[in-house]
Structure formats: structure tokens, C-alpha cells
Motif scaffolding. Structure first.
Motif, PDB file in Angstrom:
ATOM      1  N   ASP A 180       0.804  -1.228   0.000  1.00  0.00           N
ATOM      2  CA  ASP A 180       0.000   0.000   0.000  1.00  0.00           C
ATOM      3  C   ASP A 180       0.838   1.280   0.000  1.00  0.00           C
ATOM      4  N   TYR A 231       2.357   2.177  -2.573  1.00  0.00           N
ATOM      5  CA  TYR A 231       2.174   2.659  -3.943  1.00  0.00           C
ATOM      6  C   TYR A 231       0.773   3.235  -4.105  1.00  0.00           C
ATOM      7  N   LYS A 232       0.619   4.117  -5.091  1.00  0.00           N
ATOM      8  CA  LYS A 232      -0.679   4.769  -5.276  1.00  0.00           C
ATOM      9  C   LYS A 232      -1.739   3.778  -5.774  1.00  0.00           C
ATOM     10  N   ASP A 233      -2.990   4.205  -5.645  1.00  0.00           N
ATOM     11  CA  ASP A 233      -4.114   3.369  -6.077  1.00  0.00           C
ATOM     12  C   ASP A 233      -4.090   3.144  -7.581  1.00  0.00           C
ATOM     13  N   LYS A 254     -11.902  -2.973  -4.684  1.00  0.00           N
ATOM     14  CA  LYS A 254     -10.664  -2.679  -3.965  1.00  0.00           C
ATOM     15  C   LYS A 254     -10.880  -2.880  -2.470  1.00  0.00           C
ATOM     16  N   THR A 280      -8.281  -3.245   1.333  1.00  0.00           N
ATOM     17  CA  THR A 280      -6.933  -3.120   1.885  1.00  0.00           C
ATOM     18  C   THR A 280      -6.839  -3.988   3.126  1.00  0.00           C
ATOM     19  N   LYS A 283      -2.806  -3.337  -0.840  1.00  0.00           N
ATOM     20  CA  LYS A 283      -4.007  -2.998  -1.604  1.00  0.00           C
ATOM     21  C   LYS A 283      -4.349  -4.242  -2.416  1.00  0.00           C
TER      22      LYS A 283
END
Length: 171
Positions: free
Chosen positions: A140, A142-144, A152, A154, A159
Motif C-alpha cells: 500500500d 504505492y498509489k491506487d 478494492k 486493503t 491494496k
């Protein structure tokens, strides 16, 4: 899927193999599934192979074999078993159970989103294997990702994007 109790040759499965006549055992796809079990007498099919284990042979001339077990994974954050083999059909007595991981019992479909095989039924009745699932997991930090079709979630530093139908994802 599971084998029926007739003398038809066994089919090969996309994951685990099916089963049918003692002269023919369906093979699984290498590194994805195992072979089905063998038929025991004219009235008892062998169970379909799962991703983890082979399908069980027909136990007696009237008892269908159980499907092989699938493989457990915790990629989604919850331990789930996928790709169980389907149970075999028998004309009487014991009908084979589906393998752990969504394999269908005799004459029933595989469980959706597990890739489980369908249980064998009578020659005039076909059931569907369970639909597959795609799960993408990354740290997580890293960006979405961008996706209109994935769900999605978490958990503990990850993620997780889950697809239960066709879709796309961009990073």
C-alpha cells in the motif's frame, strides 16, 4: 469436473482432469490441476482432479469418487481454497462430494469465483464449473490503481483488487 458412471472416455480439464471409464483418466493441465480418479465398475465414476490433489477413484461399483482438493491462498487477506475437483456420479448409493475449493457435489455446479469443477450428473444433465477470479495485490505504499470493474480492499499493508468478471486496471 467429476466423472460419470458410464463408459465414455474421460475428459481433460482446464485445471483438474475429469474421470470416466477405467480405460481413460482425464489429465489436468500441468502446474494447474491433477488427474481425475478412475471408474470402479460400470456404475461408479471417479472424482475430478483438483489443483492440490488427484480425484478419488470410485469406491465400489455403486459409490462415486470425491473430487480432489484445491489449493489454499491468502492473497486476498483471507485464507480461501480454490480449484477443487467435482464429485462423481453413481447410479445408486453414494454420490461423490466436490473437493474443498468450490468443487460441486454430484450433479451440481462448481462454486462461483473459485474455479471449482462441476460435479458429474446423468448423461443428459451438464453443470457448469465455477467461474474464476483474478486477485492483484501490492504494497500500500504505492498509489491506487484505476479500475471501474475491480473491487478494492486493503489489509495489513496491502491494496487488493479483485475481479469476478472481465475488466481492466491501470497503474
Amino acid at each position: 469436473g467429476g466423472g460419470d458412471s458410464s463408459s465414455y472416455p474421460a475428459g481433460s480439464g482446464g485445471s483438474g482432469g475429469g474421470s470416466g471409464a477405467a480405460v481413460s483418466i482425464g489429465q489436468g493441465t500441468a502446474n494447474q490441476g491433477n488427474a481425475g480418479g478412475t471408474q470402479n465398475g460400470v456404475n461408479s465414476g471417479g472424482g475430478g482432479g483438483g489443483a492440490g490433489t488427484v480425484g478419488l477413484n470410485g469406491a465400489t461399483t455403486t459409490n462415486g469418487g470425491n473430487g480432489g482438493a484445491g489449493i489454499a491462498s491468502a492473497i486476498s487477506g483471507t485464507v480461501t481454497t480454490y480449484a477443487g475437483g467435482g464429485g462423481a456420479y453413481a447410479f445408486s448409493s453414494y454420490q461423490g462430494f466436490g473437493g474443498v475449493g468450490g468443487g460441486g457435489n454430484n450433479d451440481t455446479a462448481g462454486t462461483v469465483n473459485t474455479g471449482g469443477g462441476a460435479g458429474a450428473g446423468s448423461a443428459s444433465t451438464a453443470r457448469a464449473g465455477g467461474s474464476g477470479i483474478i486477485i492483484i495485490r501490492y504494497p500500500d505504499i504505492y498509489k491506487d490503481a484505476v479500475s471501474t470493474t475491480a473491487t478494492k480492499t486493503t489489509y495489513t499493508g496491502y491494496k487488493v483488487y479483485t475481479f469476478t468478471s472481465s475488466g481492466s486496471i491501470m497503474f
